[in-house]
Design an enzyme around this catalytic site. Structure first.
Site, PDB file in Angstrom:
ATOM      1  N   CYS A   1      -4.413   7.312  -5.631  1.00  0.00           N
ATOM      2  CA  CYS A   1      -4.072   8.136  -6.775  1.00  0.00           C
ATOM      3  C   CYS A   1      -4.496   7.417  -8.145  1.00  0.00           C
ATOM      4  O   CYS A   1      -4.617   6.343  -8.043  1.00  0.00           O
ATOM      5  CB  CYS A   1      -2.242   7.868  -6.863  1.00  0.00           C
ATOM      6  SG  CYS A   1      -1.599   8.467  -8.458  1.00  0.00           S
TER       7      CYS A   1
ATOM      8  N   CYS B   1       0.437  14.130  -8.458  1.00  0.00           N
ATOM      9  CA  CYS B   1       1.152  13.161  -7.714  1.00  0.00           C
ATOM     10  C   CYS B   1       0.707  13.415  -6.213  1.00  0.00           C
ATOM     11  O   CYS B   1       1.225  14.439  -5.620  1.00  0.00           O
ATOM     12  CB  CYS B   1       2.770  12.958  -8.129  1.00  0.00           C
ATOM     13  SG  CYS B   1       3.724  11.645  -7.104  1.00  0.00           S
TER      14      CYS B   1
ATOM     15  N   GLN C   1      18.049  13.103   1.638  1.00  0.00           N
ATOM     16  CA  GLN C   1      17.093  12.343   1.867  1.00  0.00           C
ATOM     17  C   GLN C   1      15.844  12.940   1.298  1.00  0.00           C
ATOM     18  O   GLN C   1      15.446  14.146   1.256  1.00  0.00           O
ATOM     19  CB  GLN C   1      16.693  11.994   3.388  1.00  0.00           C
ATOM     20  CG  GLN C   1      17.840  10.967   4.017  1.00  0.00           C
ATOM     21  CD  GLN C   1      17.988   9.751   3.811  1.00  0.00           C
ATOM     22  OE1 GLN C   1      16.805   9.033   2.853  1.00  0.00           O
ATOM     23  NE2 GLN C   1      18.816   8.893   3.996  1.00  0.00           N
TER      24      GLN C   1
ATOM     25  N   PHE D   1      30.469   6.725   4.478  1.00  0.00           N
ATOM     26  CA  PHE D   1      29.720   7.305   3.570  1.00  0.00           C
ATOM     27  C   PHE D   1      29.011   8.553   4.079  1.00  0.00           C
ATOM     28  O   PHE D   1      27.687   8.656   3.887  1.00  0.00           O
ATOM     29  CB  PHE D   1      28.663   6.074   3.188  1.00  0.00           C
ATOM     30  CG  PHE D   1      29.107   4.839   2.777  1.00  0.00           C
ATOM     31  CD1 PHE D   1      29.601   4.615   1.336  1.00  0.00           C
ATOM     32  CD2 PHE D   1      29.357   3.740   3.641  1.00  0.00           C
ATOM     33  CE1 PHE D   1      30.082   3.394   1.242  1.00  0.00           C
ATOM     34  CE2 PHE D   1      30.105   2.621   3.196  1.00  0.00           C
ATOM     35  CZ  PHE D   1      30.287   2.210   2.159  1.00  0.00           C
TER      36      PHE D   1
ATOM     37  N   ASN E   1      37.659   5.569  -1.335  1.00  0.00           N
ATOM     38  CA  ASN E   1      36.792   4.607  -1.884  1.00  0.00           C
ATOM     39  C   ASN E   1      36.502   3.387  -0.729  1.00  0.00           C
ATOM     40  O   ASN E   1      37.346   2.611  -0.895  1.00  0.00           O
ATOM     41  CB  ASN E   1      37.440   4.141  -3.183  1.00  0.00           C
ATOM     42  CG  ASN E   1      36.335   3.060  -3.925  1.00  0.00           C
ATOM     43  OD1 ASN E   1      35.402   2.934  -3.461  1.00  0.00           O
ATOM     44  ND2 ASN E   1      36.610   2.772  -5.065  1.00  0.00           N
TER      45      ASN E   1
ATOM     46  N   ASP F   1      26.344   4.542   6.728  1.00  0.00           N
ATOM     47  CA  ASP F   1      25.137   4.813   6.089  1.00  0.00           C
ATOM     48  C   ASP F   1      25.390   4.621   4.540  1.00  0.00           C
ATOM     49  O   ASP F   1      25.809   5.520   3.885  1.00  0.00           O
ATOM     50  CB  ASP F   1      24.673   6.348   6.241  1.00  0.00           C
ATOM     51  CG  ASP F   1      23.551   6.714   5.828  1.00  0.00           C
ATOM     52  OD1 ASP F   1      22.752   5.837   5.199  1.00  0.00           O
ATOM     53  OD2 ASP F   1      23.317   7.856   5.677  1.00  0.00           O
TER      54      ASP F   1
ATOM     55  N   CYS G   1      19.250   1.425   3.437  1.00  0.00           N
ATOM     56  CA  CYS G   1      18.130   1.450   2.512  1.00  0.00           C
ATOM     57  C   CYS G   1      17.914   0.070   1.731  1.00  0.00           C
ATOM     58  O   CYS G   1      17.085   0.024   0.826  1.00  0.00           O
ATOM     59  CB  CYS G   1      18.299   2.688   1.428  1.00  0.00           C
ATOM     60  SG  CYS G   1      19.714   2.500   0.576  1.00  0.00           S
TER      61      CYS G   1
END
Length: 452
Positions: free
Chosen positions: A70, A157, A269, A298, A347, A368, A395
């Site tokens: 790039c 991009c 995702q 989650f 929560n 997750d 993540c």
């Protein structure tokens, strides 16, 4: 800042993909340098504990170095690893996960899983573009520059689908025209689904009729039937604008016969192909037996909940946002698994032992969480509510490592861990870990259960 060029050998990469060395006993993080390389570098930022620098010359080149594809790579903050070969990127992320588990969590997986590889270019199915105007009212559209809030103006991009990348200049032209008429976009984003690609544009205030007409005219000349424009006004909920269509924004999980509708702003995702591989791996890891009660913490729109239900589990999805819970229920009905699923709004960042007890016992659990992890959940798990198996999708390797340490203290073994290259060319790491309850802990559970 220093203009002097220093020379050093690079010993490692940090979690952002910068080369690491020491000068006079002080750690220096060098952008653009790789392990085993000898580089010339210039200090750009000095801090008490470490310095930050940029490589200005490479005297010994690593075998893992490759030429960035790039033209914006040196400035744009969207990527940080294009100068590293794809195989070396995966190895770096694998090492980073293992090092974090050992250093932060004091744990080591019994088995390291083979990585899940995905496409390294043109894989992003959604992205948000920043917008800015200079003093001459010239509009920039792109991603923020590294370490700053400045927008790098891009016309292509390598991570975007080619049909989207090819339209960046046209999108900039539309936003420039609207800005000159008085309506400056806050941001623009795209979402690619299996049927349609959505361009969502956010504005601070309602558009005038002539501006709306300008968007319609632009669409008819620049885009095709496979696109739709949505508008988000005054921070409200995005709504479809033009043209009207029966096509739905959704992604699919073909292995499980699932279609998942979503809206701009929903968390999905960014890499649909790798997500499919990830979901398949997670379901296999859970080793589902028909009728098992499994928690999906989650759960979002049901990305894991619905495949688990299709595989025979009775799933309870727990999510913080009421609107997502409603949408997950709708998705379950749409896919014919509403009888095998229940969705609860709670929560999870306020989770306590009392919360866990209110759920009653799960046979297995999927976690997750976002980047901040699931510390409040894992610290609240307790006998007799310890699931026999926990699969944790992360993540952020550092919060996975922290939470892994807590789970091991509670009687779990870290059986497996590995990475999924969801975010090629970037330092972001998606990983998965399997925790199995040790037999002695299970015996304790059985004794207590027997007393009840």
């Amino acid at each position: 800042m220093e203009t002097e060029v220093n020379v050093a050998e690079i010993s490692a990469l940090d979690y952002e993909g910068r080369g690491v060395t020491k000068v006079g006993g002080k750690t220096v993080f060098i952008k653009g340098a790789l392990p085993s390389e000898r580089v010339g570098f210039r200090i750009v930022r000095q801090k008490k504990q470490f310095d930050e620098a940029e490589a200005v010359a490479i005297f010994k080149v690593s075998d893992e170095r490759t030429v960035p594809q790039c033209r914006y790579f040196e400035r744009c903050g969207g990527c940080s690893l294009q100068h590293i070969s794809p195989a070396a990127q995966v190895a770096f992320k694998q090492r980073m996960m293992e090092e974090q588990l050992e250093r932060i969590g004091k744990v080591k997986p019994k088995q390291i899983l083979l990585p899940i590889y995905g496409h390294v270019w043109h894989y992003r199915d959604r992205a948000r573009f920043s917008v800015s105007l200079d003093k001459l009212c010239r509009l920039k559209l792109g991603f923020q520059a590294k370490k700053t809030n400045d927008v790098v103006d891009i016309s292509s991009c390598m991570l975007l689908p080619k049909p989207v990348s090819d339209k960046l200049s046209a999108i900039r032209g539309l936003l420039q025209d609207l800005a000159e008429e008085g309506s400056v976009a806050r941001f623009a984003e795209f979402y690619r689904g299996s049927e349609i690609t959505v361009l969502n544009i956010a504005f601070k205030s309602k558009l005038r009729q002539n501006e709306e007409n300008r968007i319609r005219q632009w669409f008819d000349s620049e885009l095709s039937d496979g696109w739709q424009v949505w508008l988000q006004i005054e921070g409200g909920v995005s709504q479809p604008f033009y043209p009207k269509t029966d096509k739905t924004l959704k992604y699919t999980l073909p292995e499980f016969g699932i279609e998942m509708p979503f809206r701009p702003g929903d968390f999905t995702q960014i890499n649909t192909d790798t997500n499919r591989l990830m979901v398949s791996r997670v379901v296999k890891m859970l080793d589902i037996r028909r009728g098992e009660r499994i928690a999906d913490l989650f759960c979002g729109l049901g990305n894991f909940s619905l495949p688990m239900a299709k595989s025979g589990a009775d799933v309870v999805g727990i999510e913080g946002a009421e609107n997502l819970v409603r949408r997950a229920r709708q998705n379950a009905r749409l896919n014919g698994c509403d009888r095998q699923t229940d969705f609860i709004a709670a929560n999870l960042f306020d989770c306590t032992e009392k919360t866990v007890a209110s759920w009653e016992r799960f046979d297995k659990m999927l976690i997750d969480p976002p980047r901040s992890g699931a510390y409040e959940v894992v610290k609240s798990l307790h006998t007799p509510y310890l699931p026999q198996k926990i699969v944790y999708v992360s993540c952020n390797p550092s919060t996975l490592a922290r939470d892994a340490g807590v789970l091991v203290e509670k009687g779990y073994m870290l059986s497996q861990a590995g990475i999924m290259n969801m975010f090629a060319q970037t330092s972001h790491t998606e990983s998965v870990a399997v925790f199995d309850l040790l037999p002695q802990t299970g015996k304790n559970f059985l004794k207590i259960k027997g007393k009840d």
